[in-house]
Scaffold this motif. Structure first.
Motif, PDB file in Angstrom:
ATOM      1  N   GLN A  79       0.801  -1.215   0.000  1.00  0.00           N
ATOM      2  CA  GLN A  79       0.000   0.000   0.000  1.00  0.00           C
ATOM      3  C   GLN A  79       0.842   1.277   0.000  1.00  0.00           C
ATOM      4  O   GLN A  79       0.344   2.342  -0.372  1.00  0.00           O
ATOM      5  CB  GLN A  79      -0.934  -0.015   1.217  1.00  0.00           C
ATOM      6  CG  GLN A  79      -1.933  -1.166   1.170  1.00  0.00           C
ATOM      7  CD  GLN A  79      -2.799  -1.241   2.405  1.00  0.00           C
ATOM      8  OE1 GLN A  79      -3.484  -0.290   2.753  1.00  0.00           O
ATOM      9  NE2 GLN A  79      -2.768  -2.375   3.082  1.00  0.00           N
ATOM     10  N   LEU A  80       2.082   1.176   0.437  1.00  0.00           N
ATOM     11  CA  LEU A  80       2.936   2.364   0.408  1.00  0.00           C
ATOM     12  C   LEU A  80       3.313   2.737  -1.021  1.00  0.00           C
ATOM     13  O   LEU A  80       3.525   3.911  -1.326  1.00  0.00           O
ATOM     14  CB  LEU A  80       4.197   2.131   1.248  1.00  0.00           C
ATOM     15  CG  LEU A  80       3.983   2.116   2.765  1.00  0.00           C
ATOM     16  CD1 LEU A  80       5.295   1.836   3.469  1.00  0.00           C
ATOM     17  CD2 LEU A  80       3.394   3.439   3.247  1.00  0.00           C
ATOM     18  N   GLU A  81       3.410   1.746  -1.891  1.00  0.00           N
ATOM     19  CA  GLU A  81       3.717   2.030  -3.297  1.00  0.00           C
ATOM     20  C   GLU A  81       2.607   2.860  -3.930  1.00  0.00           C
ATOM     21  O   GLU A  81       2.862   3.777  -4.708  1.00  0.00           O
ATOM     22  CB  GLU A  81       3.915   0.718  -4.060  1.00  0.00           C
ATOM     23  CG  GLU A  81       5.109  -0.100  -3.589  1.00  0.00           C
ATOM     24  CD  GLU A  81       5.218  -1.417  -4.315  1.00  0.00           C
ATOM     25  OE1 GLU A  81       4.425  -1.629  -5.265  1.00  0.00           O
ATOM     26  OE2 GLU A  81       6.080  -2.244  -3.954  1.00  0.00           O
ATOM     27  N   VAL A  82       1.368   2.537  -3.568  1.00  0.00           N
ATOM     28  CA  VAL A  82       0.228   3.299  -4.082  1.00  0.00           C
ATOM     29  C   VAL A  82       0.301   4.746  -3.611  1.00  0.00           C
ATOM     30  O   VAL A  82      -0.069   5.675  -4.337  1.00  0.00           O
ATOM     31  CB  VAL A  82      -1.100   2.646  -3.624  1.00  0.00           C
ATOM     32  CG1 VAL A  82      -2.290   3.482  -4.072  1.00  0.00           C
ATOM     33  CG2 VAL A  82      -1.211   1.228  -4.176  1.00  0.00           C
ATOM     34  N   ALA A  83       0.826   4.932  -2.393  1.00  0.00           N
ATOM     35  CA  ALA A  83       0.924   6.279  -1.828  1.00  0.00           C
ATOM     36  C   ALA A  83       2.145   7.035  -2.347  1.00  0.00           C
ATOM     37  O   ALA A  83       2.354   8.192  -1.983  1.00  0.00           O
ATOM     38  CB  ALA A  83       0.969   6.201  -0.309  1.00  0.00           C
TER      39      ALA A  83
END
Length: 203
Positions: free
Chosen positions: A173-177
């Protein structure tokens, strides 16, 4: 199918734990079952349950070994460092690094739930507590006049933040952010928290 007399109780225990760890690494924690472990070591599920109380007991034993390895890695990577701030920061990096290297084992430690009303045994809680005690020990030189209770709260708050980053990172989910470096994000969070912790504890 091997006979029970082929191996001692302790040998079967070790074989089962190693087989479970392989299954988790290769297929993920949700693929773990007593049947798969028993098949992997050439014994029946009944024999497996002569060594472990149930599947929950086997998982607790696996998770305990994971916590032991994480603790050992933290200590090893702390060893070359002298600066108190860098030592605490390294704990966060070691934690993130371990989770990245062993995601399925790390997930199982925190995802496994015992049946309602059932608590983890004291020996397992002691291993969890040992992790927080390590953080508290390394946080103490930065604590100024803070008492042990405040240090414990600080360690819990700091580690909760690192754990949250780890959950988001493992889940992608950090990649999406738009976060391109989990370690940099972890270092930023910890350094900012520790700067405030050290300053506010000096009075």
């Amino acid at each position: 199918m091997a006979r029970r007399s082929d191996h001692s109780r302790e040998e079967i225990r070790e074989m089962a734990l190693e087989a479970a760890e392989r299954l988790i690494a290769e297929q993920g924690s949700k693929a773990l079952s007593a049947r798969k472990v028993a098949t992997a070591i050439g014994y029946t599920v009944g024999t497996l349950y002569l060594v472990f109380e149930n599947l929950d007991d086997l998982i607790l034993q696996v998770n305990a070994r994971t916590l032991d390895r994480l603790h050992a890695r933290m200590l090893e990577e702390l060893a070359p460092l002298d600066d108190p701030m860098e030592r605490v920061l390294q704990l966060g990096h070691s934690y993130i690094g371990f989770a990245n290297d062993h995601p399925h084992h790390w997930e199982l430690v925190f995802e496994h739930r015992l049946p309602p009303g059932k608590q983890p045994p004291q020996w397992f809680r002691d291993k969890v507590r040992r992790m927080f005690a390590l953080v508290e020990r390394e946080l103490k030189p930065l604590a100024g006049n803070r008492d042990s209770q405040a240090i414990s709260r600080g360690a819990a708050a700091l580690w909760s933040g690192v754990h949250g980053i780890c959950i988001l990172a493992i889940g992608g989910q950090l990649e999406v952010a738009g976060v391109d470096s989990v370690q940099s994000l972890t270092r930023s969070l910890m350094r900012n928290y520790l700067t405030g912790f050290r300053t506010n504890g000096s009075s």
